[in-house]
Design an enzyme around this catalytic site. Structure first.
Site, mmCIF file in Angstrom:
data_model
loop_
_atom_site.group_PDB
_atom_site.id
_atom_site.type_symbol
_atom_site.label_atom_id
_atom_site.label_comp_id
_atom_site.label_asym_id
_atom_site.label_seq_id
_atom_site.Cartn_x
_atom_site.Cartn_y
_atom_site.Cartn_z
ATOM 1 C CB THR A 47 5.699 43.778 53.932
ATOM 2 O OG1 THR A 47 4.383 43.265 53.796
ATOM 3 C CG2 THR A 47 6.251 43.328 55.277
ATOM 4 C CG ASP A 48 0.464 45.273 53.296
ATOM 5 O OD1 ASP A 48 1.128 44.215 53.360
ATOM 6 O OD2 ASP A 48 -0.566 45.386 52.600
ATOM 7 C CD GLU A 49 2.295 39.676 54.879
ATOM 8 O OE1 GLU A 49 2.675 38.918 55.787
ATOM 9 O OE2 GLU A 49 2.071 39.300 53.727
ATOM 10 C CE1 TYR B 128 8.495 38.777 54.356
ATOM 11 C CE2 TYR B 128 6.152 39.241 54.619
ATOM 12 C CZ TYR B 128 7.371 39.526 54.038
ATOM 13 O OH TYR B 128 7.477 40.565 53.143
ATOM 14 C CE LYS C 41 10.539 43.103 54.794
ATOM 15 N NZ LYS C 41 11.701 43.287 53.879
ATOM 16 C CG ASN D 71 -7.204 35.363 49.137
ATOM 17 O OD1 ASN D 71 -6.676 36.402 48.735
ATOM 18 N ND2 ASN D 71 -6.841 34.782 50.270
HETATM 19 P P1 NAD Z 1 11.586 37.397 46.446
HETATM 20 O O1 NAD Z 1 11.486 36.277 47.403
HETATM 21 O O2 NAD Z 1 11.020 37.242 45.075
HETATM 22 O O3 NAD Z 1 13.108 37.819 46.248
HETATM 23 C C1 NAD Z 1 14.008 37.916 47.321
HETATM 24 C C2 NAD Z 1 15.420 38.023 46.732
HETATM 25 O O4 NAD Z 1 16.322 38.143 47.845
HETATM 26 C C3 NAD Z 1 15.849 36.776 45.943
HETATM 27 O O5 NAD Z 1 16.495 37.168 44.752
HETATM 28 C C4 NAD Z 1 16.810 36.066 46.891
HETATM 29 O O6 NAD Z 1 17.802 35.311 46.198
HETATM 30 C C5 NAD Z 1 17.413 37.238 47.646
HETATM 31 N N1 NAD Z 1 17.917 36.850 48.984
HETATM 32 C C6 NAD Z 1 17.261 36.119 49.934
HETATM 33 N N2 NAD Z 1 18.052 35.952 51.008
HETATM 34 C C7 NAD Z 1 19.235 36.620 50.745
HETATM 35 C C8 NAD Z 1 20.428 36.832 51.471
HETATM 36 N N3 NAD Z 1 20.609 36.326 52.706
HETATM 37 N N4 NAD Z 1 21.410 37.562 50.883
HETATM 38 C C9 NAD Z 1 21.242 38.083 49.636
HETATM 39 N N5 NAD Z 1 20.144 37.887 48.902
HETATM 40 C C10 NAD Z 1 19.135 37.173 49.445
HETATM 41 O O7 NAD Z 1 10.948 38.655 47.181
HETATM 42 P P2 NAD Z 1 10.058 39.847 46.607
HETATM 43 O O8 NAD Z 1 8.655 39.436 46.577
HETATM 44 O O9 NAD Z 1 10.714 40.373 45.378
HETATM 45 O O10 NAD Z 1 10.222 40.892 47.796
HETATM 46 C C11 NAD Z 1 11.320 41.789 47.824
HETATM 47 C C12 NAD Z 1 11.217 42.663 49.066
HETATM 48 O O11 NAD Z 1 9.983 43.386 49.042
HETATM 49 C C13 NAD Z 1 11.227 41.891 50.375
HETATM 50 O O12 NAD Z 1 11.967 42.624 51.317
HETATM 51 C C14 NAD Z 1 9.758 41.825 50.776
HETATM 52 O O13 NAD Z 1 9.628 41.749 52.174
HETATM 53 C C15 NAD Z 1 9.247 43.137 50.230
HETATM 54 N N6 NAD Z 1 7.821 43.173 49.854
HETATM 55 C C16 NAD Z 1 7.299 42.230 49.016
HETATM 56 C C17 NAD Z 1 5.952 42.320 48.609
HETATM 57 C C18 NAD Z 1 5.333 41.321 47.660
HETATM 58 O O14 NAD Z 1 4.116 41.378 47.435
HETATM 59 N N7 NAD Z 1 6.081 40.426 47.065
HETATM 60 C C19 NAD Z 1 5.161 43.369 49.097
HETATM 61 C C20 NAD Z 1 5.742 44.304 49.971
HETATM 62 C C21 NAD Z 1 7.077 44.205 50.327
HETATM 63 O O1 DAU Z 2 1.173 42.254 51.766
HETATM 64 C C1 DAU Z 2 2.487 42.178 51.270
HETATM 65 C C2 DAU Z 2 2.966 40.748 51.298
HETATM 66 O O2 DAU Z 2 2.272 40.050 50.265
HETATM 67 C C3 DAU Z 2 4.477 40.609 51.128
HETATM 68 O O3 DAU Z 2 5.117 41.210 52.206
HETATM 69 C C4 DAU Z 2 4.880 39.141 51.037
HETATM 70 O O4 DAU Z 2 6.260 39.029 50.760
HETATM 71 C C5 DAU Z 2 4.091 38.490 49.911
HETATM 72 O O5 DAU Z 2 4.397 37.113 49.851
HETATM 73 C C6 DAU Z 2 2.591 38.698 50.106
HETATM 74 O O6 DAU Z 2 2.111 37.942 51.253
HETATM 75 P P1 DAU Z 2 0.711 37.133 51.225
HETATM 76 O O7 DAU Z 2 0.785 36.089 52.250
HETATM 77 O O8 DAU Z 2 -0.442 38.078 51.259
HETATM 78 O O9 DAU Z 2 0.784 36.526 49.719
HETATM 79 P P2 DAU Z 2 0.457 35.074 49.132
HETATM 80 O O10 DAU Z 2 0.538 35.215 47.634
HETATM 81 O O11 DAU Z 2 1.246 34.006 49.776
HETATM 82 O O12 DAU Z 2 -1.063 34.873 49.532
HETATM 83 C C7 DAU Z 2 -2.073 35.797 49.137
HETATM 84 C C8 DAU Z 2 -3.382 35.329 49.750
HETATM 85 O O13 DAU Z 2 -3.781 34.109 49.101
HETATM 86 C C9 DAU Z 2 -3.301 34.990 51.219
HETATM 87 O O14 DAU Z 2 -4.523 35.362 51.848
HETATM 88 C C10 DAU Z 2 -3.138 33.464 51.263
HETATM 89 C C11 DAU Z 2 -3.917 33.021 50.032
HETATM 90 N N1 DAU Z 2 -3.393 31.811 49.346
HETATM 91 C C12 DAU Z 2 -2.081 31.757 49.013
HETATM 92 C C13 DAU Z 2 -1.558 30.657 48.363
HETATM 93 C C14 DAU Z 2 -0.098 30.593 48.016
HETATM 94 C C15 DAU Z 2 -4.263 30.780 49.023
HETATM 95 O O15 DAU Z 2 -5.475 30.842 49.296
HETATM 96 N N2 DAU Z 2 -3.751 29.675 48.371
HETATM 97 C C16 DAU Z 2 -2.436 29.572 48.043
HETATM 98 O O16 DAU Z 2 -2.013 28.533 47.477
#
Ligand code: NAD
Ligand code: DAU
Length: 354
Positions: A134-136, A159, A163, A258
């Site tokens: 992730t970019d985080e 988190y 990562k 946001n």
């Molecule tokens: P998600 O939470 O939707 O899915 C995670 C999946 O991992 C689920 O299916 C869960 O059951 C499985 N899982 C969790 N713990 C496990 C374990 N111990 N063993 C096996 N399976 C397990 O997550 P996502 O948003 O699809 O993100 C997927 C990946 O991409 C993550 O590594 C996250 O850090 C990365 N990522 C997410 C975003 C985003 O915006 N969502 C952006 C950049 C990177």
């Molecule tokens: O940047 C990549 C990341 O993006 C991934 O690595 C993470 O897995 C993914 O969850 C996401 O993280 P964020 O924290 O940026 O996403 P989230 O959707 O939780 O929140 C987006 C923005 O919105 C953040 O600034 C917090 C704000 N927010 C979020 C929620 C859930 C609100 O203002 N209200 C809310 O209820």
């Protein structure tokens, strides 16, 4: 270009993983895929209903920390690639319960790395351990600047620090043991099948149901949004053409504050539900900010564009309209994944934000 015959995808039942499985099955018909997923609250097999009968696809329910299971899967399936997505992924949950993040994201990744090392060392042929990050990990930007692959790590939540740790482990296994690896760090994804604890699906659902829209702080935080299917296509490109040992940033050059994004979602959902456009603005509720809330993320994606020729395929306008349409048409999915335990989480998380 490399081709792989047997790919382990971890976390394939989650949001991004389910799109990655769909993309790989379509683009790489010669490859067998094993989806290893523990089916936590975020994992849902209905996300993969359209591909579950594909003869090249196998699902295994299990934890990436289970060394015996992971070793046995490597022996049985002779994987030549791993696409590692399984993780605890929600920042707010990491603030409530950090240990689950350290276990899955750090120890789980180490378990997979060791299994790959043991299976692949001394053997011939192309192999790739692809870690999805992730970019985080880069921390928080001010008003200016972009994250590049050279930006120093500065993770600030449980988190993102878990990562970041996993990224360091992957590089350590590469430098120390010669494990062939690639890493990508992507910005915020949006699209179908995202668990509605994340901003976009949560807001769509609450606008639909005329519930309060909880905006953290003043809503001034900025995220760089990428359509999940474009992330999946970037993953396919990096897996097959990325350079061994290299990191690629993935993003859409698409920054939104946001509060502006919430306004845009209100406009789209109100229009789709034939309400007076803007009538849901009254639902906006500013709530207590996220602890340690990162101000701004923004990605410089020039490396993947210049070296691998990847760019996003659609605009944010197209992607967001398609996403709103998908959630409104798939109310059954939205309601089923948010029943029971999630309702309890939602009440606890938002009742103390005031
Ligand atoms: P998600 O939470 O939707 O899915 C995670 C999946 O991992 C689920 O299916 C869960 O059951 C499985 N899982 C969790 N713990 C496990 C374990 N111990 N063993 C096996 N399976 C397990 O997550 P996502 O948003 O699809 O993100 C997927 C990946 O991409 C993550 O590594 C996250 O850090 C990365 N990522 C997410 C975003 C985003 O915006 N969502 C952006 C950049 C990177
Ligand atoms: O940047 C990549 C990341 O993006 C991934 O690595 C993470 O897995 C993914 O969850 C996401 O993280 P964020 O924290 O940026 O996403 P989230 O959707 O939780 O929140 C987006 C923005 O919105 C953040 O600034 C917090 C704000 N927010 C979020 C929620 C859930 C609100 O203002 N209200 C809310 O209820």
């Amino acid at each position: 270009m490399r081709e792989f015959n047997s790919i382990l995808v971890t976390g394939g039942a989650g949001f991004i993983g389910s799109h990655v499985i769909r993309t790989l099955l379509k683009e790489r018909p010669q490859a067998n895929l094993v989806n290893l997923d523990a089916l936590t609250y975020a994992g849902n097999l209905t996300n993969l209903r359209d591909v579950e009968a594909n003869p090249n696809y196998t699902f295994v329910k299990g934890d990436i920390q289970d060394k015996a299971l992971v070793t046995q899967l490597f022996e049985t399936h002779q994987f030549d690639a791993v696409v590692h997505l399984a993780a605890e992924s929600h920042v707010d949950r990491s603030i409530e319960n950090p240990m689950a993040f350290l276990e899955t994201n750090i120890l789980g990744t180490a378990t997979l790395l060791n299994a790959a090392k043991n299976a692949w060392m001394g053997s011939e042929g192309d192999r790739c351990f692809y870690h999805i990050s992730t970019d985080e990990v880069y921390g928080s930007l001010g008003a200016e600047g972009l994250f590049t692959e050279e930006t120093a790590y500065d993770p600030r939540s449980p988190y993102s620090s878990s990562k970041a740790s996993s990224d360091h482990l992957v590089r350590a296994w590469h430098h120390t043991y010669g494990l062939p690896i690639v890493i990508s760090n992507c910005s915020n994804n949006y699209g179908a099948y995202q668990f509605p604890e994340k901003l976009i699906p949560l807001m769509i659902r609450n606008i639909r149901d005329e519930r309060p829209l909880p905006v953290y702080g003043e809503g001034i935080n900025v995220r760089d949004w990428l359509w999940v299917e474009d992330h999946a296509s970037a993953i396919d490109v990096i897996l097959h053409r990325g350079e061994n040992g290299k990191t690629y940033n993935i993003g859409g050059l698409n920054e939104w504050k946001n509060i502006d994004l919430v306004h845009e979602l209100i406009r789209l959902v109100d229009a789709a539900l034939d309400r007076e456009v803007g009538s849901s603005l009254k639902l906006i509720t500013f709530v207590k900010d996220r602890a340690g809330h990162d101000l701004r993320y923004a990605i410089d994606a020039s490396r993947i564009e210049n070296e691998l020729g990847w760019t996003p395929s659609i605009t944010f306008e197209q992607g967001l309209a398609a996403t709103v349409d998908w959630y409104l048409k798939n109310s059954e999915w939205l309601d089923s994944v948010t029943s029971g335990q999630y309702q309890q989480y939602y009440e606890t998380m938002y009742s103390n934000r005031g």
